[in-house]
Write an enzyme that holds these catalytic residues in place. Structure first.
Site, PDB file in Angstrom:
ATOM      1  N   GLU A   1      -3.486 -11.780  14.533  1.00 13.06           N
ATOM      2  CA  GLU A   1      -3.116 -10.373  14.395  1.00 13.06           C
ATOM      3  C   GLU A   1      -4.286  -9.485  14.796  1.00 13.06           C
ATOM      4  O   GLU A   1      -4.092  -8.362  15.267  1.00 13.06           O
ATOM      5  CB  GLU A   1      -2.691 -10.079  12.956  1.00 13.06           C
TER       6      GLU A   1
ATOM      7  N   HIS B   1      -2.265 -38.439  11.222  1.00 14.17           N
ATOM      8  CA  HIS B   1      -1.046 -39.207  11.454  1.00 14.17           C
ATOM      9  C   HIS B   1       0.049 -38.334  12.062  1.00 14.17           C
ATOM     10  O   HIS B   1       1.232 -38.680  11.998  1.00 14.17           O
ATOM     11  CB  HIS B   1      -0.572 -39.831  10.139  1.00 14.17           C
TER      12      HIS B   1
ATOM     13  N   LYS C   1       0.835  -1.217   0.000  1.00 14.89           N
ATOM     14  CA  LYS C   1       0.000   0.000   0.000  1.00 14.89           C
ATOM     15  C   LYS C   1       0.865   1.261   0.000  1.00 14.89           C
ATOM     16  O   LYS C   1       0.656   2.176  -0.789  1.00 14.89           O
ATOM     17  CB  LYS C   1      -0.925  -0.003   1.206  1.00 14.89           C
TER      18      LYS C   1
ATOM     19  N   GLU D   1      10.375  -5.837   3.302  1.00 21.57           N
ATOM     20  CA  GLU D   1      10.492  -7.153   2.672  1.00 21.57           C
ATOM     21  C   GLU D   1      10.040  -7.113   1.225  1.00 21.57           C
ATOM     22  O   GLU D   1      10.702  -7.653   0.325  1.00 21.57           O
ATOM     23  CB  GLU D   1       9.666  -8.192   3.453  1.00 21.57           C
TER      24      GLU D   1
ATOM     25  N   GLY E   1      -4.729  -5.060   5.929  1.00 23.55           N
ATOM     26  CA  GLY E   1      -4.032  -6.031   5.085  1.00 23.55           C
ATOM     27  C   GLY E   1      -4.624  -7.418   5.149  1.00 23.55           C
ATOM     28  O   GLY E   1      -4.805  -8.090   4.127  1.00 23.55           O
ATOM     29  N   ARG E   2      -4.953  -7.881   6.355  1.00 26.69           N
ATOM     30  CA  ARG E   2      -5.461  -9.252   6.498  1.00 26.69           C
ATOM     31  C   ARG E   2      -6.915  -9.376   6.062  1.00 26.69           C
ATOM     32  O   ARG E   2      -7.464 -10.467   6.064  1.00 26.69           O
ATOM     33  CB  ARG E   2      -5.285  -9.716   7.937  1.00 26.69           C
TER      34      ARG E   2
ATOM     35  N   LYS F   1       9.767  -4.507  13.555  1.00 17.59           N
ATOM     36  CA  LYS F   1      10.138  -3.900  12.277  1.00 17.59           C
ATOM     37  C   LYS F   1      11.075  -2.709  12.494  1.00 17.59           C
ATOM     38  O   LYS F   1      12.052  -2.525  11.761  1.00 17.59           O
ATOM     39  CB  LYS F   1       8.880  -3.460  11.534  1.00 17.59           C
TER      40      LYS F   1
END
Length: 565
Positions: A372, A403, A216, A222, A286-287, A527
């Protein structure tokens, strides 16, 4: 439709009459799932509800009708309905950032009435305008009208993002991959570990690769680092494969890179044509953004029609949450059940177990959405939370998990509520001889929730011929809470419904706990420290010496090991 004022302070749930009654009810509740089902032949029907295409069975949770009655009373006393309505209308319920929360507006159908107007903006018009730009771009790529700098069709779309700009698109792409256009695939880069960019670009042809940089602000460390790495890879490959000249490099970047961002100046500085930047708004977290322009990679590879169907699925669940009676409102009931499990049954984790290989990334997606959002100890007015909050979400597809970790769910000492998700119609109906493999698959799905609910008594174990110490080892207590979610088939619409279901579950829990589920200040400190540590990691001895002994020692170890290689 204009936005109302959001309530300034949350209601402390522990001060409500419902909370006090729930505490007493928890101590008095008697019986087991075996006994409750035996005493009430209608229990499964009573606790099963439909929401859009989802068929949701809550009957194997550790609740009675009285429990649900009290949980709904709690929802009324803390104002879940009022805050839900405020969210849909565009009130600034994200109090720490003074923002509306309007991910639900991203999937309102074109022409919805009345129009949604917030802070002087016609939100519907803004959303539809951006969607149309995304669809036009997707159609150009899919038709071959948009080509690489050498005129070749695009064959691979690489999406570079992190967090919500990656987890949502990856999950949806993996879930709906059979719908991808022939000859067109998506790949994703998120981790700043250079291995991610290196491995993802292996085998790709720069001439047929298109890159979407999703950030954005166009400042995410990153994402921008990976974008620069891929730009370097692309230009190097074009020089070698297509004799690209230095004069052609700006054209190549403009032709092979687009952005999902609103920072048009930074987009242009990178070399991307601002006309090829697709924006979204500060009222989209964002999420919660996979159904915004963040989904450009999905609209491109899966197609605008599939993306429209995904949005329609989101909206169907939004409508259910907004209008269904409380007693039949699935997101409301599931959110309240999670509160019951966390605050009264003392559950700390929550397993999500999709019996669909295509949903193998769904638990990871839910980790960000839920943790979050609600992983906080401070309420939206700045006061400390008065209850335990949040859950650790985790999971893997069935039957793989059977399993691995199901042993702990069945016979461990911890209460682990689990959501089981399955589909009636398989994506690939295969047979092993005469055996329908999907039926074998679903037999496992049905068996697990049955075993977790009803267990196996010592008497039943002995009746099978087991004696001595093995009896206790083979006994299952049962009363392990599960929710079963089924749908006709995994389609874009059903996937949208599943995502929206968990968005609203998360919202309900946040309102009960008084949490702002739409900020994420907890990710900021790490960050910032990473930026501050850059000089020390690069070898600045003064900066290293200023660090705490542990951090300084670890950095020195890294420097020594790197120097030896």
């Amino acid at each position: 439709m204009t936005a109302p004022t959001s309530p300034a302070a949350p209601i402390d749930p522990t001060t409500t009459d419902a909370w006090a009654e729930l505490e007493a009810h928890h101590l008095e509740i008697d019986g087991s799932l075996r006994e409750w089902f035996a005493a009430d032949p209608q229990r499964a029907e009573r606790f099963t509800h439909d929401a859009a295409d989802l068929h949701v069975d809550l009957s194997k949770n550790l609740v009675t009708p009285r429990t649900v009655e009290l949980l709904l009373q709690l929802a009324r006393e803390v104002g879940v309905t009022e805050r839900r309505d405020a969210m849909f209308a565009g009130a600034h319920i994200n109090t720490t950032e003074d923002r509306a929360v309007l991910h639900t507006a991203l999937r309102r159908p074109a022409g919805s009435s009345p129009a949604l107007e917030v802070d002087g903006q016609n939100i519907d018009e803004d959303v539809q305008r951006t969607l149309q730009r995304v669809y036009d771009f997707a159609d150009a790529v899919r038709s071959g009208e948009w080509t690489g700098v050498t005129g070749k069709r695009i064959e691979t779309v690489v999406n570079i993002g992190i967090g919500g700009s990656d987890l949502g698109p990856v999950m949806v792409y993996e879930a709906l991959q059979p719908l991808a256009q022939d000859g067109l695939e998506a790949r994703f880069i998120s981790n700043i570990d250079p291995t991610d960019a290196f491995a993802t670009t292996q085998g790709l042809d720069p001439e047929t690769t298109l890159v979407i940089v999703a950030s954005k602000t166009f400042t995410t460390q990153e994402t921008l680092t990976n974008a620069r790495l891929v730009r370097q890879w692309l230009l190097t490959g074009l020089r070698e494969n297509a004799a690209l000249t230095a004069e052609q490099e700006p054209e190549a970047i403009a032709q092979h890179f687009v952005a999902v961002s609103t920072a048009l100046d930074k987009v242009a500085d990178f070399g991307i044509d601002p006309d090829n930047a697709f924006g979204f708004w500060d009222w989209v977290g964002g999420r919660y953004s996979v159904d915004s322009a963040i989904g450009t990679v999905l609209a491109t590879v899966l197609g605008p029609d599939a993306f429209e169907e995904l949005l329609a699925g989101f909206h169907a669940m939004d409508e259910h949450f907004a209008t269904a009676p409380a007693e039949q409102n699935v997101p409301l009931l599931m959110g309240l059940l999670n509160v019951w499990n966390v605050n009264f049954l003392e559950a700390e984790t929550h397993a999500v177990l999709p019996y669909s290989q295509y949903l193998h990334r769904f638990p990871a997606y839910l980790q960000q959405l839920t943790m979050e959002s609600n992983g906080k100890a401070v309420r939206w007015d700045g006061s400390l939370a008065t209850t335990e909050t949040g859950e650790v979400f985790w999971g893997e597809p069935g039957t793989n998990g059977q399993h691995a970790f199901y042993q702990l769910i069945h016979q461990g000492t911890r209460v682990i509520p689990a959501d089981f998700i399955a589909f009636a119609t398989p994506n690939h109906p295969l047979k092993d001889g005469d055996q329908d493999v999907h039926e074998l698959f679903l037999a496992n799905f049905f068996a697990q929730t049955k075993a977790l609910a009803f267990g196996k008594t010592a008497e039943e174990v002995r009746a099978e011929g087991t004696e001595g110490a093995l009896v206790a080892a083979r006994e299952f207590s049962g009363d392990r809470p599960t929710t079963s979610i089924m749908a006709p088939q995994l389609t874009p619409a059903v996937l949208g419904q599943l995502i929206a279901l968990y968005e609203h579950i998360t919202f309900v829990q946040g309102v009960v706990w008084g949490i702002n589920s739409f900020d994420q200040w907890g990710v900021e400190l790490g960050k910032q420290l990473a930026k501050d540590l850059a000089g020390a990691v690069a070898g600045d001895e003064t900066a290293i010496a200023a660090e705490d002994p542990s951090t300084a020692g670890l950095i020195r170890y890294y420097r020594e090991q790197r120097a030896q290689r």
